[in-house]
Design a protein around this motif. Structure first.
Motif, PDB file in Angstrom:
ATOM      1  N   LEU B  15      47.313  42.758  45.506  1.00  0.00           N
ATOM      2  CA  LEU B  15      46.037  42.049  45.668  1.00  0.00           C
ATOM      3  C   LEU B  15      44.895  43.013  45.941  1.00  0.00           C
ATOM      4  CD1 LEU B  15      46.704  38.850  47.785  1.00  0.00           C
ATOM      5  CD2 LEU B  15      45.610  39.019  45.564  1.00  0.00           C
ATOM      6  N   ILE B  16      45.168  43.971  46.840  1.00  0.00           N
ATOM      7  CA  ILE B  16      44.117  44.918  47.212  1.00  0.00           C
ATOM      8  C   ILE B  16      43.727  45.760  46.005  1.00  0.00           C
ATOM      9  CG2 ILE B  16      43.617  46.926  48.646  1.00  0.00           C
ATOM     10  CD1 ILE B  16      45.482  45.564  50.744  1.00  0.00           C
ATOM     11  N   LEU B  17      44.751  46.220  45.272  1.00  0.00           N
ATOM     12  CA  LEU B  17      44.455  47.037  44.089  1.00  0.00           C
ATOM     13  C   LEU B  17      43.704  46.219  43.052  1.00  0.00           C
ATOM     14  CD1 LEU B  17      47.679  49.163  43.674  1.00  0.00           C
ATOM     15  CD2 LEU B  17      45.462  49.836  44.583  1.00  0.00           C
ATOM     16  N   LEU B  18      44.079  44.942  42.950  1.00  0.00           N
ATOM     17  CA  LEU B  18      43.404  44.071  41.983  1.00  0.00           C
ATOM     18  C   LEU B  18      41.920  43.942  42.333  1.00  0.00           C
ATOM     19  CD1 LEU B  18      44.443  42.420  39.559  1.00  0.00           C
ATOM     20  CD2 LEU B  18      44.322  40.419  41.020  1.00  0.00           C
ATOM     21  N   CYS B  19      41.640  43.773  43.624  1.00  0.00           N
ATOM     22  CA  CYS B  19      40.238  43.673  44.032  1.00  0.00           C
ATOM     23  C   CYS B  19      39.509  44.982  43.783  1.00  0.00           C
ATOM     24  CB  CYS B  19      40.131  43.330  45.517  1.00  0.00           C
ATOM     25  SG  CYS B  19      40.669  41.682  45.906  1.00  0.00           S
ATOM     26  N   ALA B  20      40.205  46.096  44.001  1.00  0.00           N
ATOM     27  CA  ALA B  20      39.543  47.392  43.878  1.00  0.00           C
ATOM     28  C   ALA B  20      39.298  47.759  42.416  1.00  0.00           C
ATOM     29  CB  ALA B  20      40.370  48.471  44.570  1.00  0.00           C
ATOM     30  N   PHE B  21      40.284  47.460  41.553  1.00  0.00           N
ATOM     31  CA  PHE B  21      40.159  47.911  40.169  1.00  0.00           C
ATOM     32  C   PHE B  21      39.926  46.771  39.193  1.00  0.00           C
ATOM     33  CE2 PHE B  21      42.709  51.179  42.314  1.00  0.00           C
ATOM     34  CZ  PHE B  21      41.858  52.242  42.116  1.00  0.00           C
ATOM     35  N   GLY B  22      39.682  45.565  39.736  1.00  0.00           N
ATOM     36  CA  GLY B  22      39.475  44.405  38.879  1.00  0.00           C
ATOM     37  C   GLY B  22      38.279  44.565  37.960  1.00  0.00           C
ATOM     38  N   ALA B  23      37.342  45.431  38.369  1.00  0.00           N
ATOM     39  CA  ALA B  23      36.120  45.584  37.585  1.00  0.00           C
ATOM     40  C   ALA B  23      36.413  46.042  36.156  1.00  0.00           C
ATOM     41  CB  ALA B  23      35.189  46.570  38.278  1.00  0.00           C
ATOM     42  N   PHE B  24      37.569  46.704  35.963  1.00  0.00           N
ATOM     43  CA  PHE B  24      37.900  47.167  34.607  1.00  0.00           C
ATOM     44  C   PHE B  24      38.186  46.002  33.674  1.00  0.00           C
ATOM     45  CE2 PHE B  24      39.187  51.029  37.031  1.00  0.00           C
ATOM     46  CZ  PHE B  24      38.194  51.831  36.499  1.00  0.00           C
ATOM     47  N   PHE B  25      38.575  44.859  34.279  1.00  0.00           N
ATOM     48  CA  PHE B  25      38.922  43.709  33.442  1.00  0.00           C
ATOM     49  C   PHE B  25      37.800  42.688  33.385  1.00  0.00           C
ATOM     50  CE2 PHE B  25      42.779  45.230  35.642  1.00  0.00           C
ATOM     51  CZ  PHE B  25      43.384  45.827  34.544  1.00  0.00           C
ATOM     52  N   ALA B  26      36.630  43.056  33.891  1.00  0.00           N
ATOM     53  CA  ALA B  26      35.522  42.099  33.910  1.00  0.00           C
ATOM     54  C   ALA B  26      35.161  41.693  32.473  1.00  0.00           C
ATOM     55  CB  ALA B  26      34.315  42.717  34.601  1.00  0.00           C
ATOM     56  N   PRO B  27      35.052  40.383  32.232  1.00  0.00           N
ATOM     57  CA  PRO B  27      34.806  39.933  30.850  1.00  0.00           C
ATOM     58  C   PRO B  27      33.379  40.203  30.376  1.00  0.00           C
ATOM     59  CG  PRO B  27      34.910  38.077  32.350  1.00  0.00           C
ATOM     60  CD  PRO B  27      35.279  39.272  33.144  1.00  0.00           C
ATOM     61  N   ASN B  28      32.412  40.253  31.303  1.00  0.00           N
ATOM     62  CA  ASN B  28      31.018  40.423  30.891  1.00  0.00           C
ATOM     63  C   ASN B  28      30.348  41.505  31.713  1.00  0.00           C
ATOM     64  OD1 ASN B  28      30.695  38.101  28.986  1.00  0.00           O
ATOM     65  ND2 ASN B  28      31.369  37.013  30.820  1.00  0.00           N
ATOM     66  N   ASP B  29      29.158  41.889  31.258  1.00  0.00           N
ATOM     67  CA  ASP B  29      28.350  42.817  32.033  1.00  0.00           C
ATOM     68  C   ASP B  29      27.777  42.066  33.239  1.00  0.00           C
ATOM     69  OD1 ASP B  29      26.632  44.596  33.058  1.00  0.00           O
ATOM     70  OD2 ASP B  29      25.354  44.788  31.296  1.00  0.00           O
ATOM     71  N   PRO B  30      28.077  42.532  34.470  1.00  0.00           N
ATOM     72  CA  PRO B  30      27.649  41.761  35.647  1.00  0.00           C
ATOM     73  C   PRO B  30      26.134  41.754  35.850  1.00  0.00           C
ATOM     74  CG  PRO B  30      28.565  43.859  36.303  1.00  0.00           C
ATOM     75  CD  PRO B  30      28.820  43.731  34.836  1.00  0.00           C
ATOM     76  N   GLN B  31      25.428  42.676  35.214  1.00  0.00           N
ATOM     77  CA  GLN B  31      23.981  42.748  35.422  1.00  0.00           C
ATOM     78  C   GLN B  31      23.209  42.030  34.310  1.00  0.00           C
ATOM     79  OE1 GLN B  31      23.124  43.806  38.211  1.00  0.00           O
ATOM     80  NE2 GLN B  31      23.770  45.869  38.736  1.00  0.00           N
ATOM     81  N   LYS B  32      23.906  41.570  33.284  1.00  0.00           N
ATOM     82  CA  LYS B  32      23.209  40.999  32.148  1.00  0.00           C
ATOM     83  C   LYS B  32      22.606  39.639  32.519  1.00  0.00           C
ATOM     84  CE  LYS B  32      24.265  39.086  28.105  1.00  0.00           C
ATOM     85  NZ  LYS B  32      25.373  38.589  27.329  1.00  0.00           N
ATOM     86  N   VAL B  33      21.273  39.571  32.444  1.00  0.00           N
ATOM     87  CA  VAL B  33      20.580  38.343  32.819  1.00  0.00           C
ATOM     88  C   VAL B  33      20.423  37.467  31.578  1.00  0.00           C
ATOM     89  CG1 VAL B  33      18.443  37.402  33.737  1.00  0.00           C
ATOM     90  CG2 VAL B  33      19.358  39.519  34.653  1.00  0.00           C
ATOM     91  N   ASP B  34      20.755  36.193  31.743  1.00  0.00           N
ATOM     92  CA  ASP B  34      20.619  35.246  30.633  1.00  0.00           C
ATOM     93  C   ASP B  34      19.985  33.979  31.205  1.00  0.00           C
ATOM     94  OD1 ASP B  34      20.822  33.559  28.516  1.00  0.00           O
ATOM     95  OD2 ASP B  34      23.000  33.350  28.615  1.00  0.00           O
ATOM     96  N   LEU B  35      18.642  33.962  31.223  1.00  0.00           N
ATOM     97  CA  LEU B  35      17.956  32.886  31.928  1.00  0.00           C
ATOM     98  C   LEU B  35      18.143  31.534  31.249  1.00  0.00           C
ATOM     99  CD1 LEU B  35      14.709  34.668  33.097  1.00  0.00           C
ATOM    100  CD2 LEU B  35      16.590  33.840  34.490  1.00  0.00           C
ATOM    101  N   LEU B  36      18.489  31.542  29.976  1.00  0.00           N
ATOM    102  CA  LEU B  36      18.686  30.256  29.286  1.00  0.00           C
ATOM    103  C   LEU B  36      20.004  29.621  29.705  1.00  0.00           C
ATOM    104  CD1 LEU B  36      17.367  31.102  25.724  1.00  0.00           C
ATOM    105  CD2 LEU B  36      16.304  29.695  27.485  1.00  0.00           C
ATOM    106  N   GLY B  37      20.985  30.492  30.000  1.00  0.00           N
ATOM    107  CA  GLY B  37      22.304  29.945  30.337  1.00  0.00           C
ATOM    108  C   GLY B  37      22.593  30.009  31.817  1.00  0.00           C
ATOM    109  N   LYS B  38      21.593  29.690  32.660  1.00  0.00           N
ATOM    110  CA  LYS B  38      21.849  29.819  34.093  1.00  0.00           C
ATOM    111  C   LYS B  38      22.566  28.600  34.649  1.00  0.00           C
ATOM    112  CE  LYS B  38      17.306  28.198  35.552  1.00  0.00           C
ATOM    113  NZ  LYS B  38      16.074  28.573  36.216  1.00  0.00           N
ATOM    114  N   LEU B  39      23.327  28.856  35.726  1.00  0.00           N
ATOM    115  CA  LEU B  39      24.061  27.813  36.443  1.00  0.00           C
ATOM    116  C   LEU B  39      24.977  26.987  35.542  1.00  0.00           C
ATOM    117  CD1 LEU B  39      21.258  26.596  38.869  1.00  0.00           C
ATOM    118  CD2 LEU B  39      23.183  28.059  39.411  1.00  0.00           C
ATOM    119  N   GLN B  40      25.584  27.664  34.582  1.00  0.00           N
ATOM    120  CA  GLN B  40      26.555  26.967  33.741  1.00  0.00           C
ATOM    121  C   GLN B  40      27.853  26.765  34.506  1.00  0.00           C
ATOM    122  OE1 GLN B  40      27.242  29.225  30.238  1.00  0.00           O
ATOM    123  NE2 GLN B  40      25.201  28.839  29.405  1.00  0.00           N
ATOM    124  N   GLY B  41      28.589  25.734  34.127  1.00  0.00           N
ATOM    125  CA  GLY B  41      29.911  25.531  34.693  1.00  0.00           C
ATOM    126  C   GLY B  41      30.884  26.507  34.051  1.00  0.00           C
TER     127      GLY B  41
END
Lengths: 315, 262
Positions: B15-41
């Motif tokens: 679990l700890i390793l997953l939290c530490a290295f999970g960023a490698f499996f992130a599906p999207n760019d965490p900084q990418k702003v998409d104001l049209l698609g905000k608060l989607q489910g």
């Protein structure tokens, strides 16, 4: 002789603690990458000119060498003058004195809740059958792992917003303190419940428990009148010490409950980089910890002595 | 070691390793702003939905875990490599340490970690590096003190006498014989303090003393999620849940080691 030695040592420790804490916070403040005078000027004025910053630096005494600044500060501190808050302009000590009683009340109520709850939960953990023990043990561990601010948010959300059992504003009397105290007490309570359970399991192996079973005492009597007091003695010093730590930890809960206590003040002054306030607050925290540490040491000495004499009598 | 203990330690470390290295499996760019698609489910592109600025919540949770855990783990390892040897050497100094030295250590360890954070943040402003330095500083002396007292205890035991009689040098005594015996306690302590630190970092950034403007971390996410709770009440649970798993894993590891020891 030994007694004097330990007393001298304790006094030395207290003085050293204050010295270290003050010099530590002092050096860090001055060796910071952001010049304190510039930071203050930026906040106070819209766009300060270099001359204005220089003026402020002289006014606040930041232009002198570090050693002289420290000596000045100590000199003033010994006369109970800790400077003025850079934000409100009022004496730092007044600000602190105003907020401390609130925090002390919350922390003491929390300590009472902790003690009562931990004893209850600890006995419960000990008495439960195996499956229940595992589940309850996991639950206490989970309660330790949830951060206090989330506990407080959920508490407010649930009892104030959804159920309307408590009101968030305009509380007076004890109800103002009891809700933050409950949130503050949750994690340490579970922590000590686990420790009490461990102590009880250890005590169970002792000879005197066997002897008391032979005497025909009821299990309840053995648990509450014999094992529990023995187990608690070992935990009292650490519990007392923990009260000092809780004062520091109360900052986060107070923030969520918008309680204008010490913690609120601390976070505010850190956010505003209010140097004189931070010096005083950290010193105060150290004072509280020193006091609780001494009380806990004394308790340990006293309790140990009592246990020893009891052991001798038994022989 | 019992099998169930092995399994639980395995899960926790995973679990700890997953939290530490999970960023490698992130599906999207965490900084990418998409104001049209905000608060989607939640959807297949954004498994946890998007936040108020249309950023992928899952990716942000994973990157937030990386930030926090890198700070915590890095300072712990640093402390283990520096504080432990110093503590060992101090504990092995045969002559009684001076009153002054011991008082100094006691005085410095009396302050809680939160006080270190307050001082460092007050002085240097909030930021990831400041947090790391503050945590390392608060743990450093504690680990030295712990290692020192444990070493002193071990020194009184018979196996040290035997090893000395067999001609072991002082360094060999310390690092081959004593170190394995006290390592468990030190790691237990570090695991428990890691859990505490994670909670503290998150709490501080929740209160606005974050790790810097463009750093992603759980506390800020929780704060942001609270503001839009009326629209996406589930959003707050993702960072909370991951963080909870992480601290729980550290706490279980700490308890597990303690159980073994006794």
């Amino acid at each position: 002789m030994k007694r004097y030695r330990s007393m001298i040592r304790r006094i030395m420790e207290v003085i050293l603690t204050f010295f270290l804490v003050s010099i530590f916070s002092f050096i860090l403040m001055r060796v910071s990458p952001v010049d304190p005078a510039t930071a203050y000027a930026r906040r106070a004025m819209v766009s300060p000119t270099p001359e204005q910053i220089q003026e402020l630096r002289v006014e606040l005494g930041f232009d002198k060498p570090l050693v002289i600044q420290y000596a000045d500060w100590v000199h003033h501190a010994l006369h109970l003058d800790f400077g003025k808050s850079l934000v409100t302009g009022r004496p730092a000590l007044t600000e602190l004195v105003q907020s401390v009683p609130l925090t002390i009340k919350v922390v003491l109520i929390a300590a009472l809740i902790e003690a009562a709850g931990a004893i209850l939960a600890g006995c419960l953990l000990y008495l439960l059958p195996k499956a229940g023990r595992v589940i309850a043990g996991f639950l206490t561990l989970a309660a330790i792992s949830i951060p206090g601010f989330y506990v407080a948010s959920v508490y407010l959300e649930l009892f104030a917003t959804r159920l309307h059992w408590i009101s968030v504003v305009g509380n007076s009397g004890i109800s103002r303190f009891i809700h933050p105290a409950v949130c503050l007490a949750l994690a340490p309570m579970c922590f000590y419940a686990r420790l009490i359970r461990n102590e009880l399991q250890k005590e169970e192996q002792e000879d005197y428990v066997f002897y008391e079973r032979c005497r025909g005492l009821s299990e309840k009597r053995i648990l509450f009148f014999h094992m529990l007091p023995h187990g608690l003695i070992a935990l009292i010093p650490s519990f007392l010490q923990n009260i000092g730590l809780t004062i520091a930890g109360a900052a986060i809960i107070e923030r969520v409950f918008s309680l204008p206590g010490l913690g609120y003040l601390i976070i505010d002054s850190v956010l505003n980089r209010d140097t004189p306030m931070i010096h005083l607050e950290v010193l105060f925290l150290a004072l509280m910890l020193v006091i609780t540490n001494i009380v806990s040491d004394l308790a340990q000495d006293r309790l140990l002595k009592r246990n020893l004499t009891r052991g001798e009598n038994a022989q | 070691m019992k099998k169930s203990e092995k399994i639980s330690i395995g899960i926790c470390v995973f679990l700890i390793l997953l939290c530490a290295f999970g960023a490698f499996f992130a599906p999207n760019d965490p900084q990418k702003v998409d104001l049209l698609g905000k608060l989607q489910g939640p959807s297949s592109q954004y498994p946890f939905g998007t936040d108020a600025m249309g950023r992928c919540v899952l990716s942000r949770v994973l990157y937030g875990g990386r930030t926090t855990l890198v700070i915590v783990l890095f300072s712990s390892i640093l402390i283990l490599l520096t504080g432990l040897p110093i503590g060992l050497l101090m504990g092995s100094a045969r002559k009684k340490t001076s009153l002054l030295g011991e008082s100094l250590l006691n005085a410095a360890t009396a302050l809680p970690p939160i006080a270190y954070l307050i001082v460092f943040m007050g002085a240097w402003g909030s930021g990831a590096l400041t947090t790391m330095v503050a945590i390392a500083a608060s743990l450093f002396l504690r680990v030295i003190k712990l290692a020192k007292s444990k070493t002193e205890l071990e020194y009184a035991k018979a196996y040290i006498l035997c090893a000395t009689a067999a001609g072991a040098s002082r360094l060999r005594l310390l690092f081959i014989h004593i170190l394995p015996n006290i390592l468990r306690d030190i790691i237990l302590f570090l695991c428990l303090s890691c859990a505490e630190m994670i909670m503290m970092i998150t709490s501080f950034s929740f209160m606005g003393l974050g790790l810097g403007d463009d750093t992603i971390d759980w506390g800020t996410m929780i704060l942001d999620a609270q503001k839009v709770a009326y629209k996406r009440p589930d959003m707050i649970f993702y960072p909370i849940a991951v963080m909870f798993l992480c601290t729980l894993a550290f706490n279980i590891l700490g308890q597990e080691k303690r159980a073994q020891h006794s």
